[in-house]
Design a protein around this motif. Structure first.
Motif: not given
Length: 148
Positions: A66-93
Motif C-alpha cells: 500500500t505504501v508502494c502504491a501511494n509512493l508511485i502516485k506521489e513520485n509520478e506527480e512530483n516528477f511531472k511538476t519538476l520536469l515542467e519547471e526544468l523546461v524553463k531552467t534547464g538540465l545542465d545546472n
C-alpha cells in the motif's frame, strides 16, 4: 528534455507493472524491499533536486504494498511538476547535495535524472530475477515494449 520526459514515462509505466505483479503474486519481503527502495530513492532524489536536506529520509525501509502504491502516485506527480519547471531552467545546472554517507557532491540535473531512471530499472531487473526464481513470470518492462 524530450528524452528525459520519455524516460520518466517509462519509469512510471514500469513501476505500475511491477506494483500490479507484486499485488497479484504471493511474494516475499525481498521483492517489496527492493521495490520500496526504488520508490524511496526517487523521493530522496526529488528532495535533493529541490535543494532540501535528505539526511533523515529512508532509502531502505520495510516494504508495504500500500505504501508502494501511494509512493508511485506521489513520485509520478512530483516528477511531472519538476520536469515542467526544468523546461524553463534547464538540465545542465549543477546542484549540491549530500549523499547518505554524508559526502557532498555537485552533479548536473540531467545526470541525476538519468541516474534515477536507470537506478529503478536496475532494481526492477533484480525483482524480475527473484520472481523467476520463486516460480513467477517476470514482468516485461523493456523500454522498447513501452514505446510499442
Amino acid at each position: 528534455m524530450k528524452t528525459i520526459k520519455k524516460m520518466f514515462e517509462h519509469l512510471n509505466w514500469a513501476n505500475q507493472l511491477i506494483l500490479e505483479t507484486l499485488q497479484n503474486a504471493e511474494t516475499d519481503e525481498k521483492h517489496l524491499s527492493l521495490f520500496s527502495h526504488i520508490l524511496y530513492s526517487e523521493q530522496v532524489w526529488l528532495t535533493r533536486l529541490k535543494g532540501m536536506d535528505t539526511s533523515q529520509m529512508p532509502i531502505w525501509s520495510d516494504g508495504d504494498i500500500t505504501v508502494c502504491a501511494n509512493l508511485i502516485k506521489e513520485n509520478e506527480e512530483n516528477f511531472k511538476t519538476l520536469l515542467e519547471e526544468l523546461v524553463k531552467t534547464g538540465l545542465d545546472n549543477l546542484i549540491t547535495y549530500t549523499n547518505s554517507s554524508g559526502k557532498e557532491f555537485k552533479t548536473s540535473i540531467r545526470d541525476i535524472l538519468t541516474h534515477v531512471a536507470l537506478h529503478g530499472q536496475y532494481h526492477r531487473g533484480q525483482i524480475n530475477s527473484r520472481l523467476r526464481v520463486d516460480g513467477f513470470e517476470p514482468v516485461n518492462i523493456d523500454y522498447i515494449t513501452f514505446v510499442r
